[in-house]
Design a protein around this motif. Structure first.
Motif, short mmCIF file in Angstrom:
data_model
loop_
_atom_site.label_atom_id
_atom_site.label_comp_id
_atom_site.label_asym_id
_atom_site.label_seq_id
_atom_site.Cartn_x
_atom_site.Cartn_y
_atom_site.Cartn_z
N ALA A 65 0.93 -0.96 0.09
CA ALA A 65 -0.09 0.11 -0.01
C ALA A 65 0.90 1.20 -0.12
N VAL A 66 0.20 2.48 -0.68
CA VAL A 66 1.04 3.74 -0.42
C VAL A 66 0.16 4.54 0.67
N GLU A 67 1.11 5.35 1.58
CA GLU A 67 0.33 6.19 2.55
C GLU A 67 -0.17 7.39 1.68
N SER A 68 -1.63 7.75 1.73
CA SER A 68 -2.20 8.52 1.05
C SER A 68 -3.49 8.92 1.66
N LYS A 69 -3.97 10.38 1.44
CA LYS A 69 -5.06 10.56 2.13
C LYS A 69 -6.06 10.78 0.86
#
Lengths: 412, 302
Positions: free
Chosen positions: B256-260
């Motif tokens: 996963a990628v950190e993202s808002k």
């Protein structure tokens, strides 16, 4: 935003891979992890700096041998355009691969090493560009850094190439001096080439007009598939699915279905599930006709006032792409768009030397040979001359036993 | 701009529809390989444009590794139901049992390689002669050289040195008995093209593509979801992160990628600004060797 497909012709020695690497790098289309991977390899190869050429080598054998085997497709975009690069190798099987890449290209970049000028390879690439009717040619005079950015060197190359272009009938040629290694005139104009007044390579690629290259005057619609849902509510639905390869079709147009020659009118046009009044190249669509006539895959729906030629005898310039030789009397399947027919090579008129344009007598052709032949087909095919309409003048030959694509035909 | 000019997405869309119809016209038993990821979802949208109001001339086929994200499976079932199209699911689990295959061991024991066995069995079971897939040439450099119609031998193997020339928009789908063709209608699309198309067409996606909270561990800089399929070590710290998925593969091999970013516009802005490639950021399985993908493809992988 529109789309430009181009091919780069040249060898590693001309700096072709570096040029592509530079375009991708300077347009910020290379990601950090990809860069890290090539940095690692560059070090493996004990080279001081990043080898941008490594970006285009896809297969293990290519990396091991330092060569390019096959056409690779690369993508980048700027706010103005999306670009598709067909990167064809410079040495082995060159003709076969360049022809493949060139067949869909709007533009060819022909690389010339400023130190060597116009050489045999430059002529070969230019001849293929002209055979495949690539609409635009850029002569990229590379390695200007190695000739002290000399205007005289550049001018002499231009003078030489103008002759080549004239003899081949290439009439849209743009010349750009550059250095792929140092990025001169690639994205930004270089101060070291201040005497050059034209655009940088990228700004030219962004601005060259390609919309006009799409033929909107000769309507051709090869039928790919007949849609017949045969459900209760769509009992009578019969739609001819295909792509408008050229021209414009409007509701009510009088049409002729070829090769049979039956006529009707366009009753309804669907585009992406919506009923529309017209469709144009290169849109995919579904056409409905007023009359219930027998139409199947491979038929061409053309407008009755503008018909392609329909014949069984073809004059063809052919690029041979198989290891097994072609000889007179051989039989192949000929596929033009969605139509496939049996065919036989009746006669080889001559072999064309792709370095010199010289014609010699021949009775057979080998891999990468370009020959002029007469082909007879088992049933009539509707076609246009390749030089008038690329979309309906290019065909492939298929070996009936191996099923491999063995030849590229430019119908005359 | 004249009224006859087209946006680049229209060009790509028409090219893909044309390829779909060539498959329908040339093959007896095609199949669309559907994973629940954004690329195969895009394929379904293109197939709708190519064949509606008719039915798809092929089933959707999913090779289920048993390690899929539940959100992707839910999406898959709902989509097939809503479209009224046939869905065939074959499980890697069953192949492992039937053929006594050895499960890979280790922390991220991935069934990615075993998937190929089930795929080849499924091709044989249904006598599929063409399998349509959502691979793109920008994903990986072996893929950059693969044809749109890519012929595989009876063992599913790809021979990169013996590819057919592919000229103009003419596709040669002729094969010998036992061979099959893998067809890639969105070969010429990039990751960003797919996202722009999803936005333009307002295509619904599985929820994991959008920002959400999830328990993950940090594995060499990549965030891997905590699930029944990975083994935690004593040294692993479970973190609660706000993440989204950029690609959807197995839970064992997709990071996963950190993202808002919780909507398509924000995702597109993130991808436009990103400095890391899709596979580089999210695929644990590609890092094994320089030629990882090339090797898998030669063995029958997609």
């Amino acid at each position: 935003m529109d789309l430009l497909r181009f091919i780069t012709a040249g060898s590693v020695d001309d700096g072709k891979s570096t040029l592509i690497g530079r375009l991708l790098y300077d347009s910020k289309s290379i990601m950090i992890d990809q860069l890290e991977a090539i940095e690692k390899q560059s070090k493996n190869k004990e080279q001081g700096e990043i080898d941008l050429a490594l970006l285009t080598d896809g297969l293990r054998a290519e990396r091991e041998q330092g060569i390019t085997i096959d056409v690779a497709y690369k993508y980048f975009s700027t706010p103005k355009r999306k670009f598709i690069i067909a990167d064809a190798p410079g040495h082995i099987q060159y003709t076969r691969n360049m022809v493949t890449g060139a067949s869909t290209a709007d533009l060819a970049i022909i690389l010339v090493d400023a130190r060597n000028g116009v050489v045999e390879q430059t002529r070969r690439h230019s001849i293929i560009a002209s055979l495949l009717k690539i609409p635009h040619v850029v002569v990229a005079v590379n390695k200007m850094d190695l000739v002290n950015y000399s205007q005289d060197v550049y001018n002499n190359i231009v003078i030489d190439y103008v002759e080549v272009a004239k003899s081949l009938g290439l009439n849209d040629v743009t010349y750009i001096p550059l250095s792929a290694m140092y990025g001169d005139n690639i994205v930004e104009k270089s101060e070291k080439l201040a005497w050059y007044e034209g655009p940088s390579l990228l700004s030219f690629l962004e601005s060259v007009e390609v919309e006009q290259d799409i033929n909107l005057t000769d309507p051709r619609f090869p039928v790919q598939y007949v849609i017949r849902p045969q459900t209760d509510d769509l009992h009578d639905y019969r739609g001819y699915a295909g792509k408008v390869i050229s021209g414009i079709y409007k509701k009510g147009d009088a049409i002729t279905v070829l090769p049979a020659g039956k006529t009707s009118k366009i009753q309804k046009i669907e585009h992406n599930g919506v009923e529309v009044d017209e469709v144009f190249a290169p849109q995919s669509a579904i056409l409905h006709l007023e009359d219930d006539i027998d139409i199947s895959r491979g038929d061409v729906i053309a407008k009755s006032d503008n018909l392609p030629k329909t014949t069984q005898e073809l004059d063809v310039v052919l690029c041979w792409m198989d290891n097994k030789p072609l000889t007179t009397g051989n039989k192949y399947l000929l596929q033009i768009n969605s139509r496939v027919v049996k065919s036989v090579i009746k006669e080889i008129e001559y072999k064309l030397d792709v370095n010199t344009l010289q014609k010699t007598d021949a009775t057979s052709a080998g891999l990468n040979d370009v020959i002029k032949v007469k082909i007879k087909t088992a049933s009539p095919i509707p076609y246009d001359s390749y030089s008038d309409l690329r979309e309906n003048g290019g065909a492939i030959l298929i070996d009936e036993t191996s099923h491999v694509t063995v030849g590229a035909c430019m119908i005359q | 701009m004249s009224k006859y000019s087209l946006d680049y997405l229209d060009h790509l869309e028409s090219e893909a529809i044309h390829i779909f119809r060539e498959v329908a016209g040339q093959f007896e038993r095609p199949a669309l390989l559907f994973s629940g990821g954004k690329d195969s979802i895009t394929l379904v949208q293109l197939a709708l444009k190519a064949f509606r109001p008719g039915k798809f001339p092929f089933p959707l086929v999913h090779i289920d590794t048993g390690h899929n994200f539940p959100e992707a499976l839910k999406y898959r079932d709902e989509l097939a139901e809503r479209l009224g199209e046939k869905l065939i699911v074959r499980n890697v689990e069953d192949t492992i049992k039937a053929k006594n295959l050895t499960e890979p061991k280790g922390k991220f024991a991935s069934r990615n390689a075993l998937q190929t066995f089930t795929l080849l069995d499924t091709i044989e079971e249904f006598k599929f002669d063409a399998c349509i897939g959502g691979a793109r040439r920008d994903e990986e450099k072996a893929r950059a050289k693969e044809r749109i119609f890519s012929v595989r031998d009876e063992f599913g193997q790809w021979d990169p040195k013996l590819q057919r020339p592919e000229l103009w928009n003419t596709y040669n789908g002729r094969i010998n008995k036992g061979e099959n063709v893998r067809v890639f209608p969105i070969s010429n699309w990039t990751e960003l093209d797919v996202w722009n198309y999803i936005r333009r067409e307002k295509i619904e996606l599985p929820s994991i593509y959008f920002s959400h909270e999830r328990d993950v561990i940090d594995h060499e800089g990549q965030l891997v979801a905590v699930s029944d399929f990975i083994k935690l070590d004593a040294t692993d710290t479970v973190l609660k992160k706000t993440v989204r998925y950029r690609t959807v593969g197995d839970m064992t091999c997709t990071a996963a990628v950190e993202s808002k970013a919780d909507n398509i516009d924000d995702i597109i802005s993130e991808i436009t600004a990103t400095k890391t490639s899709e596979r580089g950021e999210t695929r644990i399985d590609d890092k094994v060797s320089e030629a990882a993908m090339e090797d898998r493809k030669k063995n029958g992988y997609f």
